[in-house]
Design an enzyme around this catalytic site. Sequence first.
Site, PDB file in Angstrom:
ATOM      1  N   SER A 564       3.874 -31.048  46.148  1.00 23.59           N
ATOM      2  CA  SER A 564       4.621 -30.360  47.196  1.00 23.59           C
ATOM      3  C   SER A 564       5.811 -29.596  46.638  1.00 23.59           C
ATOM      4  O   SER A 564       6.075 -28.454  47.036  1.00 23.59           O
ATOM      5  CB  SER A 564       5.083 -31.363  48.257  1.00 23.59           C
ATOM      6  OG  SER A 564       3.989 -31.750  49.059  1.00 23.59           O
ATOM      7  N   SER A 690      -5.928 -29.908  47.507  1.00 20.65           N
ATOM      8  CA  SER A 690      -4.471 -30.012  47.504  1.00 20.65           C
ATOM      9  C   SER A 690      -3.899 -29.578  48.849  1.00 20.65           C
ATOM     10  O   SER A 690      -2.978 -30.194  49.367  1.00 20.65           O
ATOM     11  CB  SER A 690      -3.876 -29.190  46.368  1.00 20.65           C
ATOM     12  OG  SER A 690      -4.406 -27.898  46.343  1.00 20.65           O
ATOM     13  N   ASN A 693      -4.477 -32.538  51.225  1.00 19.74           N
ATOM     14  CA  ASN A 693      -4.014 -33.890  50.942  1.00 19.74           C
ATOM     15  C   ASN A 693      -2.676 -34.014  50.224  1.00 19.74           C
ATOM     16  O   ASN A 693      -2.109 -35.092  50.195  1.00 19.74           O
ATOM     17  CB  ASN A 693      -5.057 -34.632  50.108  1.00 19.74           C
ATOM     18  CG  ASN A 693      -6.380 -34.750  50.821  1.00 19.74           C
ATOM     19  OD1 ASN A 693      -6.438 -35.286  51.919  1.00 19.74           O
ATOM     20  ND2 ASN A 693      -7.425 -34.233  50.218  1.00 19.74           N
ATOM     21  N   TYR A 694      -2.206 -32.946  49.631  1.00 22.49           N
ATOM     22  CA  TYR A 694      -1.012 -33.080  48.794  1.00 22.49           C
ATOM     23  C   TYR A 694       0.163 -32.204  49.181  1.00 22.49           C
ATOM     24  O   TYR A 694       1.291 -32.465  48.772  1.00 22.49           O
ATOM     25  CB  TYR A 694      -1.373 -32.789  47.334  1.00 22.49           C
ATOM     26  CG  TYR A 694      -2.180 -33.885  46.714  1.00 22.49           C
ATOM     27  CD1 TYR A 694      -1.573 -35.075  46.334  1.00 22.49           C
ATOM     28  CD2 TYR A 694      -3.547 -33.754  46.542  1.00 22.49           C
ATOM     29  CE1 TYR A 694      -2.309 -36.096  45.776  1.00 22.49           C
ATOM     30  CE2 TYR A 694      -4.299 -34.780  45.990  1.00 22.49           C
ATOM     31  CZ  TYR A 694      -3.669 -35.947  45.603  1.00 22.49           C
ATOM     32  OH  TYR A 694      -4.403 -36.962  45.062  1.00 22.49           O
ATOM     33  N   LEU A 695      -0.113 -31.141  49.912  1.00 19.69           N
ATOM     34  CA  LEU A 695       0.968 -30.209  50.193  1.00 19.69           C
ATOM     35  C   LEU A 695       1.540 -30.446  51.574  1.00 19.69           C
ATOM     36  O   LEU A 695       0.828 -30.332  52.575  1.00 19.69           O
ATOM     37  CB  LEU A 695       0.432 -28.779  50.074  1.00 19.69           C
ATOM     38  CG  LEU A 695      -0.161 -28.472  48.698  1.00 19.69           C
ATOM     39  CD1 LEU A 695      -0.751 -27.078  48.662  1.00 19.69           C
ATOM     40  CD2 LEU A 695       0.899 -28.630  47.622  1.00 19.69           C
TER      41      LEU A 695
END
Length: 736
Positions: A564, A690, A693-695
């Site tokens: 992030s 991403s 799930n990640y940002l």
Amino acid sequence: MGRESDAKGDAKLKQKGTKLKRLSDRENAGSGGDLIKKRSSKSKEKKNDGSPKQVREVLEPVGSCSDLVKLELQGDFTEKKKKGLKRKRVKDEPIEEEAAFVSERGIKPLSDEEASEGEAQKKESKKKPKKTVKKEEEEQPVTKKPKRSKEEIEEAKMLKMKKKEEEEQSRWRWWEEERYEDGVKWKCLEHNGPYFPPEYQPLPDNVNFFYNGKKMKLSLAAEEVALFFAQMLDHEYTTKKVFRENFFRDWRKEMTHQERLVISDLEKCDFRELHAFHKDKVEARKALSKEEKQAQKDANQKIVDKYGFCLLDNHRERIGNFKLEPPGLFRGRGEHPKQGMLKKRIQPEDIIINCGKESKPPAPPAGHHWKEVRHDNTVTWLASWTENVQGSIKYIMLNANSKLKGEKDWEKYEVARKLKSCVDSIRDGYLRDLKSKQMVTRQRAVALYFIDKLALRAGNEKEEGETADTVGCCSLRVEHITLHDELDGNDCVVEFDFLGKDSIRYYNKVPVIKKVFKNIKLFMESKDPGDELFDRLNTALLNKHLSSLMPGLTAKVFRTYNASITLQQQLQQLTNKSDNVAEKLLSYNRANRAVAILCNHQRAPPKTFEQSMANLHSKIVARKEQLALAKTELKLAKKELKTRGSPDSKLQSVVDRKAAAVKRCEDQLLKMEVQATDREENKQIALGTSKLNYLDPRISVAWCKNMDVPIEKIYNKTQREKFAWAIDMTEADFEF
DNA sequence: TTAATGACTTAGGATTATGTTG
DNA sequence: CAACATAATCCTAAGTCATTAA
């Protein structure tokens, strides 16, 4: 009934296969060489055969991904057209088909914002030839195919928008509500249970299995499993030894005693007719008429309506996976030792139902009963069963756009933001620990260094022989790294080469600080390639330490945090307020790609990649020729003008026109070249993981607001639903 | 103290739907 | 309008990590 004993068998196997225990770690640094956990080195051969799909060359350390991404053009979704339609299309774009199946009284016309949105638009645009996307301007009635009257069109439009409004209104704004006390996930929960796949349909008489050249009628059970295999015949993995052996063993278990006596060699089995039968069926399905396809769709929708939703605390929520997994042959990823095993049909008797105490439990299929009905509101699943291949529990849970999932997601990003506030001191801490007297502490420090800098996964231990041989940080083995005192002009370079989650290869050469380098050297001393690099460390130890530094902190939080924060930094660096939307999107995708590279999110190059790349290149060549031609024409015209001596307005305009043509040609060429580069770079990189799930979605939402980019350009409909909370609550000044 | 279990997130490939093009 | 390309969705495997059982 056989299922239970199978499960037990599996459990036993596991015990047997369990690795040697890790020895306790009381020793000091430098004296632990003797206590290394041994591991059979067969594992190492495994790794490199079958040449892992992808290699990533060099990964930049966190936070310095600047040159990762050269160019980005093609944007994620169908941006271009949406954009064109965006503002005004509303008015009078014909929406013919639309009106056909929606018929309801209307609502006032769309605000232009609305109109452009999501499906309404998509549908429309596909239906009609679409006159090259109007540019933002108010489009006049335009061509308009005669078929439908204006009113009808209007009506359809209103309908659309009404639907949308309704949807908007019925959306549960859970993020504005108070949270439940610890552990409680819901107060009431009602659902219709899982949807069972269709029963097996026996083969028609004209489709036969042959053994050793002789026709052989199989029992129902054996036939079904044979068909599973036959269906896969086109796949490469049906030629793999492990796959075939596993399949054959399990298949024989399904056979009658008689069959088992006869069928003793897979090589003598002839599935060709079954294979052809299956292919025909697939073809037939494709060839269905429009009406038939529509009928299928309707039937499907009915199933979704009935089984696809549940009632959770009085809100209708979508279920993520309400269809039970149908039986088939297990296909793990990578070199999975269990590939080819039979995944059995799930019976109602295998299933545990979870629902509210007061609610009416779903009815099991006629003549059957559930394994159990329970009322546990500290978990989020609606049904569960134990899967027979690995012995793990599978669940039916809610869709990503549900409260239960959304709240958790939000929480995840909040934890990552908290890490932001203390990451500096945590970094200082592990850098200090690199010099610790305790071997464990040093190992922990190096592991953390990797996890933080390279976004490696934690790396839990796995049972050997039960799954593909993959590793994460804590489970790295000596064979996975190579040390270079000096490489390509850098000192202290560590070369990583291992298979991570999903057997995706991680390959990276990273310069590290001296202390880390020296420690790794120390850890590797007198170890075999198959030995663990961090022999005193495991994920439990690591996470225990992390949670003492900050509540809720675990290894994976670093991945979220670094992903992030990288996005945020990259966005800031790459985008200018003055860019046009296309350029901004380009920057966004570049930032996204930087994260994907950091997290090693790869994909197999698309099947058609080479082809479409070649197409693009030939287009480029053609364009180049065109450009050359245009240039010579321009030159010629100029010359003529010059020789004329005196000004000649007519000739001058010719020159101007030629010049413009050249310019246009150049632009298009550039654009295509950019696109080619971009596509090439994205060949093995998957942006979706991403993004999903990640940002932290709030970074993207805030960026959109700041940059005046509509959120639809960044998130498609599903993604907007998943991130509804963020879209709703985020202001332009949000900072991760 | 460790191994096993349980619940949940993360993941890439396959399949299907949509859009584009010749 | 068929053939193809690309995007969206589906599918379920494979991780993480806390809790529970031995």
